[in-house]
Design a protein around this motif. Structure first.
Motif, PDB file in Angstrom:
ATOM      1  N   LEU A  94       9.947  -3.010  -3.775  1.00 39.47           N
ATOM      2  CA  LEU A  94       9.865  -3.832  -2.567  1.00 39.47           C
ATOM      3  C   LEU A  94      10.519  -5.190  -2.804  1.00 39.47           C
ATOM      4  O   LEU A  94      11.266  -5.689  -1.953  1.00 39.47           O
ATOM      5  CB  LEU A  94       8.408  -4.019  -2.152  1.00 39.47           C
ATOM      6  N   ARG A  95      10.229  -5.797  -3.944  1.00 39.92           N
ATOM      7  CA  ARG A  95      10.820  -7.108  -4.252  1.00 39.92           C
ATOM      8  C   ARG A  95      12.340  -7.023  -4.320  1.00 39.92           C
ATOM      9  O   ARG A  95      13.046  -7.868  -3.749  1.00 39.92           O
ATOM     10  CB  ARG A  95      10.259  -7.637  -5.576  1.00 39.92           C
ATOM     11  N   LYS A  96      12.846  -5.986  -4.991  1.00 40.30           N
ATOM     12  CA  LYS A  96      14.303  -5.852  -5.126  1.00 40.30           C
ATOM     13  C   LYS A  96      14.962  -5.618  -3.778  1.00 40.30           C
ATOM     14  O   LYS A  96      16.073  -6.091  -3.529  1.00 40.30           O
ATOM     15  CB  LYS A  96      14.626  -4.704  -6.080  1.00 40.30           C
ATOM     16  N   ARG A  97      14.281  -4.899  -2.903  1.00 35.00           N
ATOM     17  CA  ARG A  97      14.850  -4.615  -1.590  1.00 35.00           C
ATOM     18  C   ARG A  97      15.013  -5.889  -0.760  1.00 35.00           C
ATOM     19  O   ARG A  97      15.951  -6.029   0.015  1.00 35.00           O
ATOM     20  CB  ARG A  97      13.952  -3.629  -0.854  1.00 35.00           C
ATOM     21  N   VAL A  98      14.079  -6.823  -0.937  1.00 34.97           N
ATOM     22  CA  VAL A  98      14.149  -8.086  -0.191  1.00 34.97           C
ATOM     23  C   VAL A  98      15.150  -9.051  -0.813  1.00 34.97           C
ATOM     24  O   VAL A  98      15.711  -9.911  -0.140  1.00 34.97           O
ATOM     25  CB  VAL A  98      12.752  -8.753  -0.134  1.00 34.97           C
ATOM     26  N   THR A  99      15.404  -8.870  -2.122  1.00 33.92           N
ATOM     27  CA  THR A  99      16.186  -9.851  -2.874  1.00 33.92           C
ATOM     28  C   THR A  99      17.655  -9.454  -2.950  1.00 33.92           C
ATOM     29  O   THR A  99      18.102  -8.792  -3.910  1.00 33.92           O
ATOM     30  CB  THR A  99      15.597 -10.015  -4.298  1.00 33.92           C
ATOM     31  N   SER A 100      18.435  -9.851  -1.964  1.00 39.25           N
ATOM     32  CA  SER A 100      19.880  -9.591  -1.988  1.00 39.25           C
ATOM     33  C   SER A 100      20.547 -10.495  -3.022  1.00 39.25           C
ATOM     34  O   SER A 100      20.170 -11.670  -3.163  1.00 39.25           O
ATOM     35  CB  SER A 100      20.489  -9.885  -0.611  1.00 39.25           C
ATOM     36  N   PRO A 101      21.529  -9.977  -3.753  1.00 38.95           N
ATOM     37  CA  PRO A 101      22.219 -10.808  -4.751  1.00 38.95           C
ATOM     38  C   PRO A 101      22.792 -12.070  -4.124  1.00 38.95           C
ATOM     39  O   PRO A 101      23.420 -12.029  -3.058  1.00 38.95           O
ATOM     40  CB  PRO A 101      23.337  -9.880  -5.254  1.00 38.95           C
ATOM     41  N   THR A 130      19.141 -15.887  -0.153  1.00 36.27           N
ATOM     42  CA  THR A 130      18.086 -16.910  -0.092  1.00 36.27           C
ATOM     43  C   THR A 130      16.866 -16.538  -0.944  1.00 36.27           C
ATOM     44  O   THR A 130      16.311 -17.382  -1.653  1.00 36.27           O
ATOM     45  CB  THR A 130      17.639 -17.118   1.365  1.00 36.27           C
ATOM     46  N   THR A 131      16.465 -15.274  -0.868  1.00 38.45           N
ATOM     47  CA  THR A 131      15.303 -14.846  -1.653  1.00 38.45           C
ATOM     48  C   THR A 131      15.588 -14.949  -3.138  1.00 38.45           C
ATOM     49  O   THR A 131      14.725 -15.371  -3.924  1.00 38.45           O
ATOM     50  CB  THR A 131      14.911 -13.402  -1.291  1.00 38.45           C
ATOM     51  N   ALA A 132      16.788 -14.565  -3.537  1.00 39.07           N
ATOM     52  CA  ALA A 132      17.172 -14.651  -4.949  1.00 39.07           C
ATOM     53  C   ALA A 132      17.081 -16.094  -5.446  1.00 39.07           C
ATOM     54  O   ALA A 132      16.645 -16.340  -6.579  1.00 39.07           O
ATOM     55  CB  ALA A 132      18.577 -14.109  -5.153  1.00 39.07           C
ATOM     56  N   ALA A 133      17.465 -17.040  -4.588  1.00 39.48           N
ATOM     57  CA  ALA A 133      17.395 -18.451  -4.978  1.00 39.48           C
ATOM     58  C   ALA A 133      15.945 -18.878  -5.211  1.00 39.48           C
ATOM     59  O   ALA A 133      15.635 -19.592  -6.171  1.00 39.48           O
ATOM     60  CB  ALA A 133      18.039 -19.321  -3.902  1.00 39.48           C
ATOM     61  N   GLN A 181       0.827  -1.209   0.000  1.00 35.90           N
ATOM     62  CA  GLN A 181       0.000   0.000   0.000  1.00 35.90           C
ATOM     63  C   GLN A 181       0.863   1.262   0.000  1.00 35.90           C
ATOM     64  O   GLN A 181       0.387   2.354  -0.303  1.00 35.90           O
ATOM     65  CB  GLN A 181      -0.911   0.022   1.241  1.00 35.90           C
ATOM     66  N   GLN A 182       2.148   1.108   0.338  1.00 41.70           N
ATOM     67  CA  GLN A 182       2.996   2.267   0.558  1.00 41.70           C
ATOM     68  C   GLN A 182       4.054   2.481  -0.531  1.00 41.70           C
ATOM     69  O   GLN A 182       4.476   3.612  -0.764  1.00 41.70           O
ATOM     70  CB  GLN A 182       3.716   2.119   1.905  1.00 41.70           C
ATOM     71  N   GLU A 183       4.487   1.388  -1.171  1.00 42.29           N
ATOM     72  CA  GLU A 183       5.609   1.518  -2.102  1.00 42.29           C
ATOM     73  C   GLU A 183       5.380   0.701  -3.365  1.00 42.29           C
ATOM     74  O   GLU A 183       4.494  -0.162  -3.424  1.00 42.29           O
ATOM     75  CB  GLU A 183       6.904   1.081  -1.423  1.00 42.29           C
TER      76      GLU A 183
END
Length: 267
Positions: A221-228, A231-234, A214-216
């Motif tokens: 948001l997805r890129k912020r959670v997905t560190s190169p 785990t999220t990237a995997a 609702q805010q961004e």
């Protein structure tokens, strides 16, 4: 009586629940009827305090709104049954997938007609609703209708031709998310979590993400959670390589196309 619901399924119930819960309508201001399921009508009466329409349906004459909430195949008989009973001041609001304003007016005459596509999150006041209306709906009626629909969630005014897409995205959308939640619970269990813990974690994950979007911007948001190389990237890599975006597009398109087919079947 302000609102008459023709049809008493899950969508009608969700909207009734939302209106009463938000105190937009009083139970006694809502009348319900359907083709033949008296048990269902008695349930709604006992659960929400709404009124069951009399057999002659004389209440229709003074209704501010008539909500069409039946299956597309039942629309013709329902409209024939109410055509001569609706007052000229009544706004007909259809939440029936695919059935056009022109088709509805062909059966009931040149009354003001709106087509809305809410979803069952109306029950908790969080529906995503698209709405379009006929030329006969006055600015004042549009305002009244938007207020009514806004009480059970957010409202987006669209062209009628866009309502099939709204159906595919928002009308059917909650089911896609529920399926994804089910799949996440199954995956959590497969990786060693108990079902109770998995459901607790998935529920809170969805709730938190719903507040965040609702805010961004979704992509940021997805890129912020997905560190190169993290785990999220995997996990994201598996979704992308499996054609996740294409599946979602196909899913929404199939629902939208089915909405169009339902309208053609009725016509």
């Amino acid at each position: 009586m302000k609102m008459i619901c023709i049809g008493a399924g899950s969508m009608a119930e969700s909207m009734i629940h939302g209106w009463i819960n938000k105190r937009i309508l009083k139970p006694e201001d809502i009348g319900v009827t359907n083709r033949s399921d008296m048990e269902r009508l008695e349930f709604l009466k006992d659960e929400y305090g709404v009124r069951i329409l009399c057999e002659q349906r004389t209440e229709l004459r003074h209704a501010e709104f008539v909500l069409l909430a039946m299956k597309p195949k039942d629309v013709a008989s329902a409209l024939e049954g109410i055509r001569k009973k609706i007052g000229p001041q009544t706004i007909v609001v259809s939440v029936v997938a695919g059935v056009s304003i022109a088709t509805i007016q062909k059966h009931i005459g040149d009354l003001p007609v709106a087509r809305a596509m809410p979803n069952t999150s109306a029950q908790v006041g969080k529906s995503a609703t698209g709405v379009a209306w006929s030329k006969g709906v006055t600015p004042n009626q549009q305002h009244t209708l938007r207020n009514l629909l806004s009480s059970i969630g957010n409202v987006t005014v669209v062209e009628e031709s866009q309502l099939d897409a709204v159906t595919g995205v928002a009308g059917s959308g909650p089911a896609y998310l529920y399926l994804f939640a089910e799949a996440m619970v199954d995956a959590a269990k497969a990786n060693g979590l108990s079902e109770d813990d998995a459901k607790k974690l998935v529920r809170q994950t969805f709730a938190g993400a719903a507040d965040m979007i609702q805010q961004e911007d979704f992509g940021l948001l997805r890129k912020r959670v997905t560190s190169p190389s993290g785990t999220t990237a995997a996990g994201i890599e598996v979704l992308e390589s499996g054609g996740f975006r294409e599946l979602v597009t196909g899913c929404v398109t199939a629902a939208s196309n089915r909405s169009k087919e339902l309208g053609k079947e009725f016509e």
